[in-house]
Design a protein around this motif. Structure first.
Motif, short mmCIF file in Angstrom:
data_model
loop_
_atom_site.label_atom_id
_atom_site.label_comp_id
_atom_site.label_asym_id
_atom_site.label_seq_id
_atom_site.Cartn_x
_atom_site.Cartn_y
_atom_site.Cartn_z
N GLU A 45 -44.68 56.46 -13.59
CA GLU A 45 -45.80 56.72 -14.50
C GLU A 45 -45.48 56.11 -15.85
O GLU A 45 -44.36 56.19 -16.33
N ARG A 46 -46.48 55.54 -16.45
CA ARG A 46 -46.31 55.02 -17.80
C ARG A 46 -47.56 55.27 -18.60
O ARG A 46 -48.67 55.35 -18.04
N GLU A 47 -47.38 55.36 -19.89
CA GLU A 47 -48.48 55.69 -20.79
C GLU A 47 -49.17 54.41 -21.22
O GLU A 47 -48.56 53.54 -21.84
N VAL A 48 -50.44 54.29 -20.87
CA VAL A 48 -51.23 53.12 -21.27
C VAL A 48 -52.38 53.62 -22.12
O VAL A 48 -53.11 54.52 -21.70
N PRO A 49 -52.55 53.09 -23.34
CA PRO A 49 -53.64 53.58 -24.18
C PRO A 49 -55.00 53.24 -23.57
O PRO A 49 -55.20 52.16 -23.01
N GLN A 50 -55.92 54.18 -23.72
CA GLN A 50 -57.26 54.01 -23.17
C GLN A 50 -58.08 53.13 -24.11
O GLN A 50 -58.23 53.44 -25.28
N HIS A 51 -58.60 52.03 -23.62
CA HIS A 51 -59.42 51.14 -24.43
C HIS A 51 -60.88 51.47 -24.22
O HIS A 51 -61.28 51.84 -23.12
N PRO A 52 -61.69 51.31 -25.27
CA PRO A 52 -63.11 51.63 -25.12
C PRO A 52 -63.81 50.67 -24.15
O PRO A 52 -63.43 49.51 -24.02
N SER A 53 -64.83 51.19 -23.51
CA SER A 53 -65.52 50.39 -22.50
C SER A 53 -66.41 49.32 -23.11
O SER A 53 -66.84 48.40 -22.42
N CYS A 54 -66.67 49.42 -24.43
CA CYS A 54 -67.54 48.43 -25.07
C CYS A 54 -66.83 47.10 -25.29
O CYS A 54 -67.48 46.10 -25.59
#
Length: 183
Positions: A45-54
């Motif tokens: 598991e690794r932490e990936v920042p959530q990018h906006p869908s726009c």
């Protein structure tokens, strides 16, 4: 008899007992660490920042022809000094309809500047400008603009402030409008 010279010892620390020292009692002693074997077949598991869908890579799909432009205090002041009509010059720049937006924090900042900036205040209270209410505490306009832009990526930020431009460039998909050479 001469005076004995004492040299000062720099960066000296008090000597401390190691937690594995033999002189410590058994209950105070550090327990030896056991190595846990990792399963090579287990999923990592690794932490990936959530990018906006726009955002499509760096391209912002939420920006559309009636452009909403967040205006900063110094942008209004520089437009007065450069003798630019704010809305008209924005439309000339983007070749589309522009809706200049002004937050309560920016308006409060212009009001704080006093009598010297009454023309800027009159421009900010223009009915063509859309007023955006602020719910947070304090009236620091730069933080307000950065916070609003990170939440909703549908704005263009109009500013001349170097520090604010530097902060906004770190946010992907947010264009910056500024005044240079009287345009």
């Amino acid at each position: 008899m001469g005076k004995q010279k004492k040299t000062r010892k720099y960066a000296t620390m008090k000597r401390m007992l190691s937690l594995r020292d033999q002189r410590l009692k058994e209950k105070d002693r550090l327990k030896p660490k056991k190595k846990e074997k990792t399963d090579p077949s287990a999923l990592k598991e690794r932490e990936v920042p959530q990018h906006p869908s726009c955002l499509f890579f760096q391209y912002n799909t939420q920006l559309g022809p009636p452009y909403h432009i967040l205006v900063d205090t110094n942008f209004i002041n520089f437009s007065i000094k450069a003798k630019l009509d704010l809305v008209q010059s924005m439309m000339d720049c983007l070749y589309a309809k522009c809706v200049p937006c002004i937050t309560d924090c920016v308006l409060a900042e212009i009001e704080k500047l006093g009598q010297k900036y009454r023309v800027a205040l009159r421009i900010a209270k223009d009915p063509r400008f859309e007023r955006l209410p602020c719910t947070h505490k304090g009236t620091y306009a730069d933080d307000c603009l950065v916070q609003r832009v990170t939440q909703h990526k549908c704005y263009i930020v109009a500013t001349v402030d170097r520090d604010l431009k530097r902060r906004i460039r770190k946010i992907p998909g947010v264009p910056i409008m500024y005044i240079s050479n009287h345009r």
